[in-house]
Design a protein around this motif. Sequence first.
Motif, PDB file in Angstrom:
ATOM      1  N   THR A 251       0.824  -1.220   0.000  1.00 29.58           N
ATOM      2  CA  THR A 251       0.000   0.000   0.000  1.00 29.58           C
ATOM      3  C   THR A 251       0.852   1.260   0.000  1.00 29.58           C
ATOM      4  N   ALA A 302     -11.253  -5.986   9.779  1.00 26.70           N
ATOM      5  CA  ALA A 302     -12.138  -5.178   8.943  1.00 26.70           C
ATOM      6  C   ALA A 302     -11.688  -3.721   8.896  1.00 26.70           C
ATOM      7  N   ILE A 303     -11.263  -3.183  10.040  1.00 27.82           N
ATOM      8  CA  ILE A 303     -10.778  -1.799  10.082  1.00 27.82           C
ATOM      9  C   ILE A 303      -9.543  -1.640   9.211  1.00 27.82           C
ATOM     10  N   CYS A 305      -8.696  -3.326   6.641  1.00 26.13           N
ATOM     11  CA  CYS A 305      -9.030  -3.467   5.225  1.00 26.13           C
ATOM     12  C   CYS A 305      -9.786  -2.261   4.673  1.00 26.13           C
ATOM     13  N   ASN A 306     -10.548  -1.597   5.513  1.00 26.84           N
ATOM     14  CA  ASN A 306     -11.411  -0.507   5.057  1.00 26.84           C
ATOM     15  C   ASN A 306     -10.923   0.880   5.464  1.00 26.84           C
ATOM     16  N   MET A 307      -9.852   0.931   6.258  1.00 28.60           N
ATOM     17  CA  MET A 307      -9.229   2.193   6.646  1.00 28.60           C
ATOM     18  C   MET A 307      -7.733   2.036   6.380  1.00 28.60           C
ATOM     19  N   VAL A 308      -7.389   2.069   5.096  1.00 25.88           N
ATOM     20  CA  VAL A 308      -6.033   1.734   4.664  1.00 25.88           C
ATOM     21  C   VAL A 308      -5.113   2.946   4.851  1.00 25.88           C
ATOM     22  N   VAL A 375     -12.014 -11.288  -3.479  1.00 27.15           N
ATOM     23  CA  VAL A 375     -11.197 -10.248  -2.846  1.00 27.15           C
ATOM     24  C   VAL A 375      -9.712 -10.431  -3.153  1.00 27.15           C
ATOM     25  N   SER A 383      -4.735  -3.927  -3.372  1.00 26.99           N
ATOM     26  CA  SER A 383      -5.799  -4.870  -3.032  1.00 26.99           C
ATOM     27  C   SER A 383      -5.272  -6.289  -2.853  1.00 26.99           C
ATOM     28  N   ASN A 390      -8.915  -9.468   4.023  1.00 30.77           N
ATOM     29  CA  ASN A 390     -10.282  -9.407   3.513  1.00 30.77           C
ATOM     30  C   ASN A 390     -10.993 -10.749   3.664  1.00 30.77           C
ATOM     31  N   TRP A 393     -11.638 -11.281   7.725  1.00 28.87           N
ATOM     32  CA  TRP A 393     -12.741 -10.607   8.430  1.00 28.87           C
ATOM     33  C   TRP A 393     -14.102 -11.063   7.910  1.00 28.87           C
ATOM     34  N   ARG A 394     -14.182 -11.398   6.643  1.00 25.11           N
ATOM     35  CA  ARG A 394     -15.461 -11.875   6.112  1.00 25.11           C
ATOM     36  C   ARG A 394     -15.835 -13.245   6.698  1.00 25.11           C
TER      37      ARG A 394
END
Length: 432
Positions: A251, A302-303, A305-308, A375, A383, A390, A393-394
């Motif tokens: 990233t 989850a955090i 993955c969604n707050m990179v 994912v 990604s 990903n 957390w799913r």
Amino acid sequence: MAKEVQRDSEGRPLYGGTVKVAALCVIVMQYVQSFVTPALSAVRGAYQEVGIDTVMIQQIQGIPSLMAIFGAILVGILERYMKKKTILIIAMVLMFLGSFAAFVPETAEGFYILLATRVALGLGRGMIFPMASSFIADLFFGKTRDRLMSFKTAVGGLSGSVFQIIGGMLAVLSWRYAFIGMLMAVPIAIMIIVWLKEPEVKPAGTTEDGKKGNAFKSITPVCWLIFVLAGIWNIFQFSYMTSMSLTLAGTGLGKTDMAGWIMSLETVMSAVGAICYGAFLKGRLGGFDLPISIALETIGFAIMCNMVTVPGFVIGTVLYGFAFGVFNPALILQLVKVLPREGATLGLSILAGAQNLCQFFSAPVLAFLAPILGVAGVAGEASASLANWNVSWRLGIAYFVIVLAFILVAKAKRPDMLAGLKEPKAAPEDEK
């Protein structure tokens, strides 16, 4: 003349501070290999010129994880033929054999000798892992046992961090010094040998007249269920360790130094979670200790993955680390709760084997699941580096629901089998 052991009203032995310290120090021996972790790049530099590639260098870490599976199973076999303390001494000797890697030549042949020392270290580490818990389970009772189980997680994590720091400083001088640094733990091993007591527990499958029966009779269907569930969760749980450095690089948020800082934070938070669990959380979560910790780890993934961002990774790490510190002792105490005392070592050995096996296959399993869940991302893009988390957390949400369902059924039908429920106040002597 040996001092007579004090006993409680039920005739159970009560051990003092030195035995408690020695029991906690057993887990320290498992982290002796942490001295070497920072030295891998230096080892690669030393052996690249003789044709050893990066994949082979990675086996310095991979082989101990694989051999730990066999080491854990070996404990369950050996306990039927020798004393537990003798097995522990053998395990520590195997661990220290790993330091002989410091003296191998920087040739192709020398590298394969180095890998042979890692085989010995891995076996020893695998043997120590279940024994670190089983000695506590065998020697202590009630709240004392529960607190020590929690503090064990904290002591292990903190000692691993200290060993890594020392190993990193030694590796700057030479990769060989990092391996020699493992011998710094010899005084701890001597303290364990001198202070730790032999448990007054017969091995699983041993009859009253000393005959050896079927050891697996002590392993109930509930125990096997715990082994399977714990192993599966380790596939997801271990993705934090394998993916943080790669994710930061993928990233563009940081390099090795940033990964080291964030992963050190995870170690600290794991210790905090374990201490909090042992000090006041156990018995106050309504028996939902395991699903709560699984939920927090899942939210952490989850955090991230969604707050990179770096703050996002820090928040996710704090949640994951704290939850990991709660999960570990809660899992061990739950298994010990449903195991007969004589089956503790065998049961904990099987658990260790299951966890190490699933840990070893974590990366390929997650890589297989990522495209199924859509994912996987594109190779080389951010990604792709987030794919493991990903997936975790799913599927962690589904896993949380499954474990929660088991807990609800147990709480309704067999509350005596849950380790997280508040227990009746123990007699004063049980609190020592």
